[in-house]
Design an enzyme around this catalytic site. Structure first.
Site, PDB file in Angstrom:
ATOM      1  N   GLY A 101       2.632  -7.547 -15.423  1.00  0.00           N
ATOM      2  CA  GLY A 101       3.438  -8.586 -16.060  1.00  0.00           C
ATOM      3  C   GLY A 101       3.840  -8.250 -17.479  1.00  0.00           C
ATOM      4  O   GLY A 101       3.460  -7.229 -18.049  1.00  0.00           O
ATOM      5  N   GLY A 103       3.217  -8.319 -20.779  1.00  0.00           N
ATOM      6  CA  GLY A 103       2.056  -8.565 -21.621  1.00  0.00           C
ATOM      7  C   GLY A 103       2.381  -8.782 -23.083  1.00  0.00           C
ATOM      8  O   GLY A 103       1.577  -9.345 -23.826  1.00  0.00           O
ATOM      9  N   LYS A 123      10.133  -7.752 -27.639  1.00  0.00           N
ATOM     10  CA  LYS A 123       8.962  -6.933 -27.351  1.00  0.00           C
ATOM     11  C   LYS A 123       8.078  -6.907 -28.595  1.00  0.00           C
ATOM     12  O   LYS A 123       8.504  -6.461 -29.660  1.00  0.00           O
ATOM     13  CB  LYS A 123       9.367  -5.511 -26.973  1.00  0.00           C
ATOM     14  CG  LYS A 123       8.183  -4.632 -26.569  1.00  0.00           C
ATOM     15  CD  LYS A 123       8.650  -3.284 -26.076  1.00  0.00           C
ATOM     16  CE  LYS A 123       7.462  -2.409 -25.668  1.00  0.00           C
ATOM     17  NZ  LYS A 123       7.904  -1.088 -25.153  1.00  0.00           N
ATOM     18  N   ASP A 135      -3.073  -7.650 -27.616  1.00  0.00           N
ATOM     19  CA  ASP A 135      -2.730  -8.715 -28.554  1.00  0.00           C
ATOM     20  C   ASP A 135      -1.274  -9.156 -28.461  1.00  0.00           C
ATOM     21  O   ASP A 135      -0.846 -10.057 -29.182  1.00  0.00           O
ATOM     22  CB  ASP A 135      -3.047  -8.286 -29.989  1.00  0.00           C
ATOM     23  CG  ASP A 135      -2.264  -7.045 -30.435  1.00  0.00           C
ATOM     24  OD1 ASP A 135      -1.355  -6.623 -29.700  1.00  0.00           O
ATOM     25  OD2 ASP A 135      -2.585  -6.513 -31.518  1.00  0.00           O
ATOM     26  N   GLY A 136      -0.492  -8.518 -27.581  1.00  0.00           N
ATOM     27  CA  GLY A 136       0.897  -8.919 -27.411  1.00  0.00           C
ATOM     28  C   GLY A 136       1.826  -8.481 -28.519  1.00  0.00           C
ATOM     29  O   GLY A 136       3.001  -8.846 -28.527  1.00  0.00           O
ATOM     30  N   ARG A 193      15.336  -6.459 -27.006  1.00  0.00           N
ATOM     31  CA  ARG A 193      15.942  -5.630 -25.967  1.00  0.00           C
ATOM     32  C   ARG A 193      16.967  -6.455 -25.183  1.00  0.00           C
ATOM     33  O   ARG A 193      16.784  -7.661 -24.995  1.00  0.00           O
ATOM     34  CB  ARG A 193      14.865  -5.096 -25.020  1.00  0.00           C
ATOM     35  CG  ARG A 193      13.695  -4.463 -25.759  1.00  0.00           C
ATOM     36  CD  ARG A 193      12.833  -3.621 -24.866  1.00  0.00           C
ATOM     37  NE  ARG A 193      12.056  -4.369 -23.893  1.00  0.00           N
ATOM     38  CZ  ARG A 193      11.097  -3.830 -23.143  1.00  0.00           C
ATOM     39  NH1 ARG A 193      10.823  -2.542 -23.264  1.00  0.00           N
ATOM     40  NH2 ARG A 193      10.412  -4.555 -22.280  1.00  0.00           N
ATOM     41  N   ASP A 280       6.123  -0.011 -12.602  1.00  0.00           N
ATOM     42  CA  ASP A 280       6.458  -1.184 -13.402  1.00  0.00           C
ATOM     43  C   ASP A 280       7.415  -0.843 -14.531  1.00  0.00           C
ATOM     44  O   ASP A 280       7.905  -1.743 -15.220  1.00  0.00           O
ATOM     45  CB  ASP A 280       5.195  -1.847 -13.959  1.00  0.00           C
ATOM     46  CG  ASP A 280       4.351  -0.892 -14.790  1.00  0.00           C
ATOM     47  OD1 ASP A 280       3.843   0.078 -14.209  1.00  0.00           O
ATOM     48  OD2 ASP A 280       4.195  -1.107 -16.005  1.00  0.00           O
ATOM     49  N   ASN A 281       7.705   0.456 -14.721  1.00  0.00           N
ATOM     50  CA  ASN A 281       8.681   0.889 -15.719  1.00  0.00           C
ATOM     51  C   ASN A 281       9.973   1.385 -15.077  1.00  0.00           C
ATOM     52  O   ASN A 281      10.737   2.115 -15.706  1.00  0.00           O
ATOM     53  CB  ASN A 281       8.095   2.010 -16.590  1.00  0.00           C
ATOM     54  CG  ASN A 281       6.945   1.526 -17.459  1.00  0.00           C
ATOM     55  OD1 ASN A 281       6.845   0.341 -17.762  1.00  0.00           O
ATOM     56  ND2 ASN A 281       6.085   2.430 -17.855  1.00  0.00           N
TER      57      ASN A 281
END
Length: 528
Positions: A101, A103, A123, A135-136, A193, A280-281
């Site tokens: 997900g 993150g 991002k 920590d995002g 992005r 996932d990329n």
């Protein structure tokens, strides 16, 4: 600040997380979770792409408006914005990782301008339910690299996501850059992005792995309807959003395979290495996505990887990107096969991946080497060149920039000496290269094409300027001192990568010796 038109179809039409509290968890039966960006101390606009702003209907004044800067820093929302993070899984370094997900990526919504749809995504904007133990946040060095690379790739003609802005947060972020137990405080930053869609292979993989087939069908129908609408109009299939037909899914997967093949052929043409081709990329619409430990090949080496995490296995090295693209598509095919009667159509699509990649690569090589057409024995000629470049440590970008200007009547490797990294490499392979150049010149002289036409075609396939890691690192070093001048210079330079620009000669130089093993200039970690 002008009013922007946000539509937010992903949020409106697909099921969301019933839990609204923001804590790390497994999210079931949902494709997104509502989440607000975490405010930062002092957002400031370090750089932005005026071209992307214009594409979105934003003026320079809009970009400097305090409300816009606060929105791009995660401190407020503009009217119509609807923040959320999406739920997906993926294979990482060949292993199924389960739920991953967004993150640290938070969507601001879907902006519609001039009948085009763009997802805006911050991002580094804070924790989400998918942050796991992180920590995002993101640091300035990685955010700057993503910002510059997104735009550099676009102007190289490579399918890619774009970047609107780079915002410094005024906060410090702890990162262990080398994963060696020595974390440091670094400056925080957020990049905005932009893409028509950030949907990944992993969105479909996770639903299939959980056996949530009804939601998988719904996600496929939604994606075809929203993200492949132009393609769908050209098909002889009708779309039932909740129950897409087998024939349509197979045709759609074929389109995904073809787009992925063309994208990777472009990577190979310009010497780009993604560095972390996890499923996932991988973009479902065939864009280069998620610029982490990427790099451009300096000295030609099929085994080179920019990712320190991949240094031993070299799974994602330059020369394996085509194979990994196929492997990733096979994993997506596995997910789609859970709702199909058999895999015959999917296998045909994978065959088409090989066909399109081969033709796209041939087209790229014909342009790079200045050939008039492709002949059966050209492959042997080209492979010999790449073999010599690898053994002699020859710069890929410089070699092809200067190859078009050799004297075909009397070719000599001395005219390409600028591309060699060591005197030893030049001396040891001088005779081998001269023999190759003689064969190459003979092949070129078979054509009736004019010298000017050949040189123009080679110039259109071989960039003079690429975002070498050491250039990005120089921009980072200045930016960390509050100086954005190198960012602006590189943005201007890389908008015209195929055209020689006066006063920019130093940016054509090969990697300097001091950057050969310097952190950030040779290899990078996934830490950001």
């Amino acid at each position: 600040m002008r009013t922007l038109n946000f539509d937010n179809r992903f949020y409106r039409e697909l099921p969301g997380d019933a839990i609204t509290d923001n804590y790390t968890r497994q999210v079931k039966d949902a494709l997104w979770s509502s989440v607000m960006p975490t405010p930062v101390k002092a957002p400031s606009l370090m750089a932005y792409s005026s071209d992307v702003a214009e594409m979105l209907g934003l003026s320079d004044a809009d970009m400097h408006d305090p409300d816009m800067v606060n929105a791009l820093g995660g401190n407020q929302l503009l009217p119509g914005m609807q923040p959320y993070a999406t739920c997906y899984g993926g294979h990482q370094f060949g292993n199924w990782a389960g739920q991953l997900g967004d993150g640290r990526a938070i969507y601001l919504g879907e902006l519609v301008h001039n009948n085009q749809r763009f997802e805006l995504q911050l991002k580094g904007a804070g924790e989400t339910p998918y942050s796991r133990r992180a920590d995002g946040r993101a640091v300035l060095r990685s955010s700057l690299r993503e910002f510059l690379c997104s735009e550099a790739m676009y102007y190289l003609g490579v399918p890619t996501t774009r970047a609107l802005s780079l915002v410094c947060t005024g906060d410090q972020v702890v990162r262990d850059m080398f994963y060696d137990g020595n974390p440091q405080m670094e400056q925080g930053a957020i990049v905005c992005r932009v893409a028509p869609s950030f949907t990944r292979f992993g969105h479909f993989e996770l639903l299939a792995s959980r056996g949530n087939l009804a939601l998988l069908k719904q996600m496929i129908g939604f994606t075809i309807d929203r993200d492949f609408s132009d393609w769908l109009q050209q098909q002889n299939h009708t779309l039932s959003k909740d129950e897409p037909s087998t024939a349509l899914i197979e045709a759609w997967f074929t389109e995904i395979c073809e787009r992925t093949a063309r994208m990777i052929a472009h990577w190979m043409r310009v010497g780009f290495v993604h560095g972390v081709m996890n499923t996932d990329n991988m973009s479902i619409i065939g864009l280069t996505i998620d610029y982490g430990p990427y790099g451009w090949v300096d000295n030609f080496d099929p085994g080179w990887t920019p990712n320190t995490t991949d240094a031993q296995g070299r799974r994602y090295c330059f020369g394996r990107q085509h194979d990994i693209g196929r492997w990733n598509l096979e994993r997506l095919a596995d997910a789609l096969s859970t709702i199909l009667p058999d895999a015959v159509g999917l296998n045909h699509a994978l065959d088409q991946y090989e066909t399109v990649y081969t033709q796209s690569l041939i087209d790229a090589l014909v342009g790079k080497f200045g050939l008039d057409t492709w002949q059966d024995d050209d492959g042997e000629l080209i492979n010999r060149c790449f073999e010599l470049m690898t053994r002699a440590e020859v710069d890929m970008t410089l070699f092809f920039t200067h190859l078009s200007h050799i004297n075909l009547a009397s070719p000599n490797i001395a005219d390409l000496k600028i591309a060699f990294y060591t005197e030893q490499g030049y001396t040891n392979f001088e005779s081998d290269f001269n023999a190759w150049l003689a064969q190459y010149a003979k092949r070129i002289l078979q054509s009736t094409e004019s010298i000017a036409a050949r040189q123009a075609r080679m110039a259109s396939h071989n960039p003079r300027y690429v975002l070498r890691n050491y250039l990005a690192q120089e921009a980072i070093d200045l930016a960390e001192q509050g100086d954005s001048s190198m960012i602006e210079t590189l943005l201007k330079l890389l908008k015209n990568p195929y055209t020689q620009q006066a006063g920019m000669e130093k940016f054509e130089d090969k990697r300097p010796d001091w950057a050969r093993h310097k952190a950030g200039c040779s290899m990078l970690s996934c830490s950001s």
